[in-house]
Design a protein around this motif. Structure first.
Motif, PDB file in Angstrom:
ATOM      1  N   PRO A 171       0.805  -1.224   0.000  1.00 39.14           N
ATOM      2  CA  PRO A 171       0.000   0.000   0.000  1.00 39.14           C
ATOM      3  C   PRO A 171       0.836   1.272   0.000  1.00 39.14           C
ATOM      4  CG  PRO A 171      -0.060  -1.061   2.151  1.00 39.14           C
ATOM      5  CD  PRO A 171       0.602  -2.023   1.210  1.00 39.14           C
ATOM      6  N   ASN A 172       2.123   1.157   0.319  1.00 40.27           N
ATOM      7  CA  ASN A 172       2.989   2.333   0.246  1.00 40.27           C
ATOM      8  C   ASN A 172       3.363   2.684  -1.184  1.00 40.27           C
ATOM      9  OD1 ASN A 172       3.408   2.762   3.142  1.00 40.27           O
ATOM     10  ND2 ASN A 172       4.446   0.792   3.075  1.00 40.27           N
ATOM     11  N   GLN A 173       3.142   1.721  -2.100  1.00 44.67           N
ATOM     12  CA  GLN A 173       3.573   1.911  -3.479  1.00 44.67           C
ATOM     13  C   GLN A 173       2.435   1.901  -4.482  1.00 44.67           C
ATOM     14  OE1 GLN A 173       6.755   2.565  -4.150  1.00 44.67           O
ATOM     15  NE2 GLN A 173       7.322   2.325  -1.995  1.00 44.67           N
ATOM     16  N   HIS A 174       1.310   1.251  -4.136  1.00 42.21           N
ATOM     17  CA  HIS A 174       0.283   1.000  -5.141  1.00 42.21           C
ATOM     18  C   HIS A 174      -1.106   1.368  -4.651  1.00 42.21           C
ATOM     19  CE1 HIS A 174       3.152  -1.362  -7.506  1.00 42.21           C
ATOM     20  NE2 HIS A 174       3.527  -1.893  -6.365  1.00 42.21           N
ATOM     21  N   SER A 175      -1.943   1.769  -5.597  1.00 42.66           N
ATOM     22  CA  SER A 175      -3.384   1.807  -5.383  1.00 42.66           C
ATOM     23  C   SER A 175      -3.955   0.610  -6.118  1.00 42.66           C
ATOM     24  CB  SER A 175      -3.985   3.097  -5.949  1.00 42.66           C
ATOM     25  OG  SER A 175      -3.958   3.076  -7.358  1.00 42.66           O
ATOM     26  N   CYS A 176      -5.269   0.375  -5.972  1.00 44.82           N
ATOM     27  CA  CYS A 176      -5.828  -0.828  -6.595  1.00 44.82           C
ATOM     28  C   CYS A 176      -5.681  -0.808  -8.102  1.00 44.82           C
ATOM     29  CB  CYS A 176      -7.293  -0.995  -6.214  1.00 44.82           C
ATOM     30  SG  CYS A 176      -8.377   0.233  -6.943  1.00 44.82           S
ATOM     31  N   GLY A 177      -5.685   0.382  -8.703  1.00 48.45           N
ATOM     32  CA  GLY A 177      -5.608   0.443 -10.152  1.00 48.45           C
ATOM     33  C   GLY A 177      -4.236   0.171 -10.711  1.00 48.45           C
ATOM     34  N   THR A 178      -3.209   0.089  -9.846  1.00 50.01           N
ATOM     35  CA  THR A 178      -1.866  -0.156 -10.348  1.00 50.01           C
ATOM     36  C   THR A 178      -1.407  -1.588 -10.105  1.00 50.01           C
ATOM     37  OG1 THR A 178      -0.795   0.553  -8.290  1.00 50.01           O
ATOM     38  CG2 THR A 178      -1.241   2.253  -9.926  1.00 50.01           C
ATOM     39  N   VAL A 179      -2.255  -2.427  -9.522  1.00 55.37           N
ATOM     40  CA  VAL A 179      -1.917  -3.822  -9.287  1.00 55.37           C
ATOM     41  C   VAL A 179      -2.405  -4.630 -10.488  1.00 55.37           C
ATOM     42  CG1 VAL A 179      -2.200  -5.809  -7.779  1.00 55.37           C
ATOM     43  CG2 VAL A 179      -2.127  -3.509  -6.811  1.00 55.37           C
ATOM     44  N   TYR A 180      -1.479  -5.197 -11.245  1.00 52.13           N
ATOM     45  CA  TYR A 180      -1.911  -5.891 -12.458  1.00 52.13           C
ATOM     46  C   TYR A 180      -2.515  -7.247 -12.127  1.00 52.13           C
ATOM     47  CZ  TYR A 180       2.667  -8.334 -12.203  1.00 52.13           C
ATOM     48  OH  TYR A 180       3.759  -9.071 -11.811  1.00 52.13           O
ATOM     49  N   PHE A 186      -8.431  -4.638  -1.938  1.00 50.81           N
ATOM     50  CA  PHE A 186      -8.479  -5.837  -2.774  1.00 50.81           C
ATOM     51  C   PHE A 186      -9.565  -5.687  -3.837  1.00 50.81           C
ATOM     52  CE2 PHE A 186      -8.107 -10.091  -4.052  1.00 50.81           C
ATOM     53  CZ  PHE A 186      -9.381 -10.581  -4.266  1.00 50.81           C
ATOM     54  N   LEU A 187      -9.267  -6.150  -5.049  1.00 58.26           N
ATOM     55  CA  LEU A 187     -10.213  -6.090  -6.153  1.00 58.26           C
ATOM     56  C   LEU A 187     -10.913  -7.431  -6.326  1.00 58.26           C
ATOM     57  CD1 LEU A 187      -7.941  -4.272  -8.765  1.00 58.26           C
ATOM     58  CD2 LEU A 187      -9.482  -3.282  -7.082  1.00 58.26           C
ATOM     59  N   ALA A 188     -12.224  -7.440  -6.299  1.00 58.97           N
ATOM     60  CA  ALA A 188     -12.965  -8.696  -6.429  1.00 58.97           C
ATOM     61  C   ALA A 188     -12.734  -9.352  -7.784  1.00 58.97           C
ATOM     62  CB  ALA A 188     -14.449  -8.463  -6.198  1.00 58.97           C
ATOM     63  N   MET A 189     -12.704  -8.549  -8.842  1.00 58.78           N
ATOM     64  CA  MET A 189     -12.478  -9.134 -10.158  1.00 58.78           C
ATOM     65  C   MET A 189     -11.080  -9.744 -10.248  1.00 58.78           C
ATOM     66  SD  MET A 189     -15.317  -8.858 -11.715  1.00 58.78           S
ATOM     67  CE  MET A 189     -15.106  -9.009 -13.481  1.00 58.78           C
ATOM     68  N   THR A 190     -10.141  -9.171  -9.523  1.00 58.14           N
ATOM     69  CA  THR A 190      -8.818  -9.773  -9.431  1.00 58.14           C
ATOM     70  C   THR A 190      -8.909 -11.130  -8.758  1.00 58.14           C
ATOM     71  OG1 THR A 190      -7.715  -7.623  -9.352  1.00 58.14           O
ATOM     72  CG2 THR A 190      -6.498  -9.486  -8.487  1.00 58.14           C
ATOM     73  N   GLY A 191      -9.759 -11.236  -7.746  1.00 57.03           N
ATOM     74  CA  GLY A 191      -9.955 -12.516  -7.076  1.00 57.03           C
ATOM     75  C   GLY A 191     -10.534 -13.563  -8.017  1.00 57.03           C
ATOM     76  N   THR A 245      -8.471  -7.459 -17.791  1.00 50.72           N
ATOM     77  CA  THR A 245      -7.767  -6.213 -18.049  1.00 50.72           C
ATOM     78  C   THR A 245      -8.187  -5.190 -17.010  1.00 50.72           C
ATOM     79  OG1 THR A 245      -7.709  -6.653 -20.424  1.00 50.72           O
ATOM     80  CG2 THR A 245      -7.340  -4.377 -19.708  1.00 50.72           C
ATOM     81  N   LEU A 246      -7.208  -4.661 -16.311  1.00 50.17           N
ATOM     82  CA  LEU A 246      -7.457  -3.626 -15.316  1.00 50.17           C
ATOM     83  C   LEU A 246      -6.865  -2.313 -15.816  1.00 50.17           C
ATOM     84  CD1 LEU A 246      -6.480  -5.571 -12.080  1.00 50.17           C
ATOM     85  CD2 LEU A 246      -8.773  -5.081 -12.889  1.00 50.17           C
ATOM     86  N   PRO A 247      -7.395  -1.196 -15.378  1.00 51.27           N
ATOM     87  CA  PRO A 247      -6.846   0.093 -15.798  1.00 51.27           C
ATOM     88  C   PRO A 247      -5.446   0.287 -15.235  1.00 51.27           C
ATOM     89  CG  PRO A 247      -8.396   0.407 -14.026  1.00 51.27           C
ATOM     90  CD  PRO A 247      -8.485  -1.042 -14.417  1.00 51.27           C
ATOM     91  N   GLU A 248      -4.668   1.107 -15.899  1.00 52.63           N
ATOM     92  CA  GLU A 248      -3.302   1.350 -15.449  1.00 52.63           C
ATOM     93  C   GLU A 248      -3.233   2.345 -14.306  1.00 52.63           C
ATOM     94  OE1 GLU A 248      -1.001   2.487 -18.789  1.00 52.63           O
ATOM     95  OE2 GLU A 248      -1.165   0.560 -19.791  1.00 52.63           O
TER      96      GLU A 248
END
Length: 457
Positions: free
Chosen positions: A344-353, A381-386, A410-413
């Motif tokens: 979480p210090n480096q990423h938001s949910c939209g930057t986790v591929y 956490f992203l449900a679609m990622t799950g 496909t997730l947004p950048e």
């Protein structure tokens, strides 16, 4: 008793929530037998505990394709893809029907108490990978049983293990003794008994995320109602207040989330909540009247409060996996290959591929943590990622490595996801409001505002 041949065994899935039931659907689609073990009495038992929360994401974003395929022959009709379900809607209209169609492949009232390799504790190397998993369970009523599995998918989530008030990550001194005055959930203030608990009272809210915003906003609403005169919140923050404390406001990429931050700010600005900054809770004591006094690590003692709402995050329960060889990040308690992606210090949910079996594998072959539990202590956490996680894992267990390594999501950048939002009217929440990261391919499963407004993700 000798364990049966591994290839004859089911894949045990722990948890009948969104990720667990999606995993079962993908296993069925691959011709594999799942066995879902759910501690609660119904599907989505944890989701039902926040039934009053509305998700930020639409119906079109919270159902899994393999699950829809399994449901289709039953006559199940997907709710309007453009509307926003509450947690209760999600459980009743999707998760329970999915569990029903899986039938005997889902068992309720079954708590997993331990997982190991048959005849091998975590020390033993000899023939380890050729042994099936042995899963110890306790049924409602106390009956114990052991089950064997070819693989184990742990989708038990983090809902049952909220983080404590203590700033060290351990309960504050006196926190357990004060449990009758403490909750670790956003209260449903529409319930008469819950409303009476907080109306006219002074309540400390510990935490700085969206759930804390939601609690502050609704305590402020209570304070302005006819039955809430005298209601006051004390907002406890471990850091100071800065320009980003309340989120992006009107400039937020998610209008609903921005509205929530503004509502929390209004609670402070309008005098319904007092902010206490730089306060790290060390102890919770009772005064002579039985009220609670929060004591900080720096020795500060706050004025007494009647109730405390602790919203400091969630963490995974790893106790029943102690005989397995897991590779977990020392900070996040997430799989080591996944942890750098979700810090979480480096990423938001939209930057986790999107990720799958490669990032979720452990030194112990064929055991996987998925869904919110895969993120350990990391938020958003992203449900679609799950859903993508379990699709990849099911393919790997079935021996289709090419499909397991293929990305089908496909997730947004860019973009940020976080917590709950507020809408003015229930019908507005049904029809409009921002989906997480504002695209159909992303959403956060979290706890936010009551369904009378909007929240979750």
């Amino acid at each position: 008793m000798n364990a049966p041949a591994t290839t004859e065994l089911p894949v045990v899935v722990i948890g009948a929530g969104p990720a667990g039931l999606a995993a079962a659907a993908h296993l069925v689609d691959r011709g594999l037998e799942p066995l879902v073990l759910e501690a609660g009495p119904v599907a989505g038992a944890a989701v039902r505990e926040w039934a009053h929360v509305r998700l930020f994401s639409t119906w079109g974003e919270v159902t899994d394709p393999a699950a829809e395929k399994l449901l289709a022959p039953t006559g199940w009709v997907k709710p309007d893809a453009a509307t926003y379900p509450s947690g209760g809607d999600w459980a009743e209209r999707y998760l329970q029907p999915l569990a029903d169609v899986l039938g005997d492949q889902v068992r309720f009232g079954v708590t997993v108490t331990g997982v190991s390799r048959a005849g091998r504790d975590r020390i033993v190397d000899a023939d380890r990978e050729t042994q099936p998993f042995v899963v110890h369970v306790t049924h409602t009523g106390g009956r114990e049983e052991r089950l064997f599995a070819r693989a184990v998918i742990d989708a038990s989530g983090t809902w049952t293990t909220p983080s404590p008030a203590g700033a060290s990550g351990l309960p504050a001194l006196g926190e357990k003794a004060a449990s009758d005055r403490i909750t670790y959930r956003v209260p449903d203030l529409k319930g008469p008994a819950v409303r009476a608990r907080y109306a006219g009272k002074r309540t400390a809210v510990i935490g700085s995320g969206a759930s804390a915003f939601t609690a502050l906003a609704h305590l402020a609403d209570l304070a302005t109602s006819d039955d809430g005169t005298g209601t006051k919140a004390v907002w406890i923050l471990r850091r100071g207040i800065s320009g980003s404390t309340f989120g992006g406001g009107t400039a937020d990429q998610l209008p609903a989330r921005g509205a929530l931050g503004l509502s929390a700010k209004a609670a402070v600005d309008n005098g319904h909540a007092d902010a206490v900054t730089g306060f790290r809770t060390d102890a919770i004591e009772r005064d002579n009247a039985g009220r609670l006094v929060l004591v900080g690590e720096d020795g500060r003692r706050l004025d007494p409060v009647d109730e405390v709402i602790v919203l400091t995050g969630l963490r995974p329960d790893l106790s029943f996996l102690s005989e397995l060889r897991l590779g977990l990040d020392e900070r996040l308690q997430a799989p080591t290959a996944l942890a750098p992606l979700i810090d979480p210090n480096q990423h938001s949910c939209g930057t986790v591929y999107p990720h799958g079996v490669n990032e979720l594998s452990h030194p112990e072959k064929d055991v996987y943590l998925v869904g919110m539990k895969s993120y350990g202590r990391a938020p958003t956490f992203l449900a679609m990622t799950g859903y993508e996680q379990v699709r990849s894992i099911a393919a790997a267990i079935a021996g289709d490595q090419e499909a397991a390594e293929r990305v089908e999501l496909t997730l947004p950048e860019s973009g940020v996801c976080g917590g709950a939002g507020l809408f003015d009217e229930p019908e507005t929440a049904e029809q409009s409001g921002g989906g997480c990261c504002a695209t159909p391919s992303t959403l956060q499963i979290g706890i936010g505002a009551p369904a009378s407004t909007s929240g979750g993700c």
